[in-house]
Design a protein around this motif. Structure first.
Motif, PDB file in Angstrom:
ATOM      1  N   ALA A 133       0.854  -1.179   0.000  1.00  0.00           N
ATOM      2  CA  ALA A 133       0.000   0.000   0.000  1.00  0.00           C
ATOM      3  C   ALA A 133       0.892   1.231   0.000  1.00  0.00           C
ATOM      4  O   ALA A 133       1.630   1.468   0.954  1.00  0.00           O
ATOM      5  CB  ALA A 133      -0.896   0.015   1.234  1.00  0.00           C
ATOM      6  N   VAL A 134       0.865   1.951  -1.089  1.00  0.00           N
ATOM      7  CA  VAL A 134       1.678   3.152  -1.169  1.00  0.00           C
ATOM      8  C   VAL A 134       0.750   4.341  -1.322  1.00  0.00           C
ATOM      9  O   VAL A 134      -0.115   4.342  -2.181  1.00  0.00           O
ATOM     10  CB  VAL A 134       2.627   3.081  -2.375  1.00  0.00           C
ATOM     11  CG1 VAL A 134       3.384   4.384  -2.516  1.00  0.00           C
ATOM     12  CG2 VAL A 134       3.574   1.922  -2.225  1.00  0.00           C
TER      13      VAL A 134
ATOM     14  N   ILE B  57       7.654  16.886 -10.638  1.00  0.00           N
ATOM     15  CA  ILE B  57       8.674  15.979 -10.124  1.00  0.00           C
ATOM     16  C   ILE B  57       9.492  15.459 -11.289  1.00  0.00           C
ATOM     17  O   ILE B  57       8.944  15.040 -12.304  1.00  0.00           O
ATOM     18  CB  ILE B  57       8.037  14.826  -9.307  1.00  0.00           C
ATOM     19  CG1 ILE B  57       9.119  13.844  -8.833  1.00  0.00           C
ATOM     20  CG2 ILE B  57       6.960  14.102 -10.081  1.00  0.00           C
ATOM     21  CD1 ILE B  57       8.598  12.820  -7.822  1.00  0.00           C
ATOM     22  N   SER B  58      10.818  15.506 -11.160  1.00  0.00           N
ATOM     23  CA  SER B  58      11.678  15.101 -12.263  1.00  0.00           C
ATOM     24  C   SER B  58      11.640  13.587 -12.414  1.00  0.00           C
ATOM     25  O   SER B  58      11.257  12.866 -11.500  1.00  0.00           O
ATOM     26  CB  SER B  58      13.118  15.557 -12.009  1.00  0.00           C
ATOM     27  OG  SER B  58      13.659  14.771 -10.963  1.00  0.00           O
ATOM     28  N   VAL B  59      12.050  13.121 -13.589  1.00  0.00           N
ATOM     29  CA  VAL B  59      12.015  11.683 -13.855  1.00  0.00           C
ATOM     30  C   VAL B  59      12.879  10.933 -12.845  1.00  0.00           C
ATOM     31  O   VAL B  59      12.479   9.912 -12.287  1.00  0.00           O
ATOM     32  CB  VAL B  59      12.495  11.389 -15.300  1.00  0.00           C
ATOM     33  CG1 VAL B  59      12.501   9.889 -15.560  1.00  0.00           C
ATOM     34  CG2 VAL B  59      11.623  12.101 -16.314  1.00  0.00           C
TER      35      VAL B  59
ATOM     36  N   ASN C 210      13.535   7.270  -8.251  1.00  0.00           N
ATOM     37  CA  ASN C 210      13.974   7.058  -6.868  1.00  0.00           C
ATOM     38  C   ASN C 210      12.807   6.667  -5.970  1.00  0.00           C
ATOM     39  O   ASN C 210      12.901   5.744  -5.164  1.00  0.00           O
ATOM     40  CB  ASN C 210      14.614   8.335  -6.307  1.00  0.00           C
ATOM     41  CG  ASN C 210      16.090   8.364  -6.628  1.00  0.00           C
ATOM     42  OD1 ASN C 210      16.683   7.300  -6.876  1.00  0.00           O
ATOM     43  ND2 ASN C 210      16.667   9.549  -6.647  1.00  0.00           N
ATOM     44  N   TYR C 211      11.742   7.367  -6.137  1.00  0.00           N
ATOM     45  CA  TYR C 211      10.576   7.146  -5.297  1.00  0.00           C
ATOM     46  C   TYR C 211      10.049   5.720  -5.425  1.00  0.00           C
ATOM     47  O   TYR C 211       9.867   5.030  -4.422  1.00  0.00           O
ATOM     48  CB  TYR C 211       9.472   8.144  -5.647  1.00  0.00           C
ATOM     49  CG  TYR C 211       8.240   7.976  -4.820  1.00  0.00           C
ATOM     50  CD1 TYR C 211       8.115   8.620  -3.591  1.00  0.00           C
ATOM     51  CD2 TYR C 211       7.216   7.130  -5.242  1.00  0.00           C
ATOM     52  CE1 TYR C 211       7.001   8.444  -2.812  1.00  0.00           C
ATOM     53  CE2 TYR C 211       6.093   6.947  -4.469  1.00  0.00           C
ATOM     54  CZ  TYR C 211       5.975   7.612  -3.258  1.00  0.00           C
ATOM     55  OH  TYR C 211       4.870   7.434  -2.492  1.00  0.00           O
TER      56      TYR C 211
END
Ligand SMILES: Nc1ncnc2c1ncn2[C@@H]1O[C@H](COP(=O)(O)OP(=O)(O)OP(=O)(O)O)[C@@H](O)[C@H]1O
Ligand SMILES: [Mg+2]
Lengths: 275, 323
Positions: free
Chosen positions: B261-262, B288-290, B295-296
């Protein structure tokens, strides 16, 4: 008027393409012609024979003798066949086309959709049915010893034209109902035949209400019942004036015009179908 | 020139009754429900434009095309095609337009293709020389030669489609409506059709309205895009503008080991494809950059594989329609 001529010209331009092809397709299957004619004769011929046998037994129905009844029947069949030869496309095939959305095609051609539908379903092949119908009528007239002269012949031709127009107009009218209502069209082919049967028999035998119905509402009595009396020298016009025997053609023109108008107007109600 | 103003189309749909008693009742009283297929659409198209008309299934594209062709009468609003009101003057309109419905053939099942051509020659009074030239030209480009004498019922889908497109153009109409002309075609056939549209447009200045679900069709042939959603126009403008204004967007497609669950974020939108064990992240560079987005997801999930899709029309549309 110019517009009508335009559509007629277009009609005769394109009819050969469809007709030629349909005849070719029919003839490709050997014996198809024979089998088809056989079915036609079987279908209507058995009716003819049954009628013959019934009238044979009872001698006369409502004062009408055997071959007189057969004449009524064969006139009805002949005029029906003529109407169908021309109007199969815009009548019997129409409800299905509307339901499936195939009517789209007729609306994007530079010709009136009615003319297009007639052309696209026309097959010279069905002229064979018309010829068989003519044989039925001729046979009945022959057995009745009707003496033909030019006047009677012209009268007969006009009557047949009128009868075909009456049936054609009603066929168009019934089919056009599919434009106006959603879901199944309740005015089916079976319903048409059932109604028409009221006029295949001497109308005299029915209650008054039905005599009115087939004279004023759905004027099937003009197909053969009234006009055949002129040929047979009868005088059985129910409660109406004897003029009715001469009216099939004008009534045919009216009924067919109404049919065409309702049909053409129905186009604007056409919903097509989602794919 | 095509002019459409405040166009509406509602369909009445018959509610099929359940049970015998309801069926009997329905003979006398039929229950309808109303579907609003086209809901106040306006646009103006000049001569010689090629317009992509795009939207999800059921958005109202075919319904619009049917009104422009004269098949359907609008519920309200006005429309003209070359100065003609289609449903009021079907014959005149038919002479001006060519129509292809990719989901349905206008060829005659029993007639060989060449007979359908001949039929149109007579219907549209096409002069002999024009007819001969068009048949030859179209046969060459669309490669109809192999099957032109075969009855239509024997043809493959792609062959039928090519024949349909040829026949819609055989009378040199100034306006052509192509409703999914590339549906079900292989890539070679699609390319042939795209080139054909471009060539005809260049040679004759023909106006095209094209609907399709293949965004490559749009990228290749259209200068202008009209986006329709639930019967309403969401975008109308040049293809370039469209890409630029939405061009900051991208999609990350990640194959993952298992779902967690994010929480969704303000910065992007995540779509989970549970059965494929995939997530799609729709991002916007201005937010938000690529690399941050990558990373996320790497942190949030156990990622097996990742691919980055920079915005093309398809990804943009997907984003517009999924959010
Ligand atoms: N003849 C019809 N009767 C009833 N509803 C219809 C009819 N034609 C279309 N609809 C409905 O109208 C809406 C729009 O349909 P339309 O065919 O215009 O969509 P579309 O954009 O062409 O979709 P697709 O991409 O699937 O072809 C849909 O909800 C559809 O169900
Ligand atoms: Mg569609």
């Amino acid at each position: 008027m110019v517009a009508v001529l335009y559509h007629l010209k277009k009609f005769f331009d394109i009819v050969p393409i469809f007709s030629h092809n349909q005849i070719k397709a029919k003839l490709e299957y050997r014996g198809a012609l024979l089998i088809d004619s056989l079915f036609y004769i079987l279908g209507y011929g058995t009716q003819f024979i049954i009628l013959y046998l019934i009238t044979d037994k009872f001698d006369a129905i409502g004062g009408w003798r055997q071959y007189e009844v057969l004449l009524l029947y064969s006139m009805t069949i002949l005029t029906y066949t003529i109407a169908c030869t021309l109007l199969r496309g815009p009548s019997s095939q129409l409800p299905e086309k509307i339901k499936e959305g195939h009517f789209d095609q007729s609306l994007i051609k530079p010709i009136h959709p009615l003319a297009y539908e007639i052309a696209a379903s026309f097959s010279g092949y069905f002229l064979i049915h018309d010829i068989l119908g003519i044989i039925f009528v001729s046979y009945s007239l022959y057995m009745l010893h009707v003496e033909m002269n030019l006047i009677k012949f012209i009268f007969l031709v006009c009557t047949i034209l009128g009868g075909a127009m009456i049936q054609g107009g009603v066929l168009l009218l019934f089919a056009a109902v599919s434009f106006y209502i959603l879901g199944e069209n309740p005015l089916t082919y079976g319903f048409f035949i059932a109604l028409r049967q009221l006029s295949e028999s001497p109308v005299t035998i029915f209650p008054r209400i039905i005599q009115y119905l087939v004279t004023f509402i759905i004027p099937f009595a003009f197909i053969c019942f009234y006009p055949s009396q002129y040929l047979l020298g009868k005088n059985d016009f129910l409660m109406f004036h004897p003029i009715v025997q001469f009216l099939p053609l004008p009534i045919g023109v009216i009924v067919l015009s109404v049919g065409c108008m309702v049909w053409s107007h129905g186009i604007n109600r056409y919903q097509s179908s989602g794919n | 020139m095509i002019d459409v103003k405040e166009l509406y189309k509602e369909f009445k749909v018959f509610q099929r009754p359940d049970g015998v008693w309801a069926s009997v009742k329905s003979i006398f009283h039929r229950e309808y429900s109303i579907i609003k297929a086209v809901n106040g659409v306006s646009f103006h198209i000049d001569n010689g434009e090629i317009v992509g008309y795009v939207g999800m299934n059921g958005a109202g594209k075919s319904t619009t095309i049917k009104m422009l062709s004269g098949i359907l009468v609008p519920s309200s609003g006005s429309l003209t095609v070359n100065g003609i009101i289609p449903y009021k003057n079907r014959v005149a309109n038919a002479k001006n337009i060519g129509v292809v419905f990719g989901q349905r053939s206008q060829l005659y099942w029993d007639l060989p293709v060449i007979d359908s051509f001949m039929l149109h020659k007579r219907l549209y009074d096409i002069p002999n020389d024009v007819y001969a030239e068009n048949v030859k030209h179209f046969t060459d480009i669309l490669q109809l030669g192999n099957f032109i004498h075969q009855p239509v019922r024997q043809l493959s889908l792609g062959q039928k489609m090519r024949a349909n497109i040829a026949i819609s153009l055989i009378h040199n109409p100034p306006v052509v409506f192509l409703d999914e002309p590339t549906i079900g075609l292989d890539i070679v056939a699609k390319a042939a059709i795209r080139d054909f549209i471009l060539e005809i447009n260049k040679q004759r200045g023909t106006t095209f309205i094209l609907t399709t679900h293949d965004m490559n069709d749009i990228e290749h042939v259209c200068q202008r895009l009209i986006l329709i959603d639930k019967g309403e126009i969401r975008y109308d403008g040049s293809l370039n503008n469209f890409k630029q204004s939405y061009g900051e967007k991208y999609i990350l497609t990640c194959q993952i080991k298992e779902f967690k669950a994010v929480p969704q974020s303000e910065l992007f939108y995540i779509e989970e494809k549970t059965d494929e064990k995939k997530i799609l992240l729709f991002g916007d560079k201005s937010k938000i950059s690529v690399s941050d987005a990558v990373n996320y997801v790497m942190k949030a999930y156990e990622v097996v594989d990742i691919s980055i899709q920079e915005s093309n029309i398809e990804s943009i549309l997907r984003q517009i329609f999924t959010q």
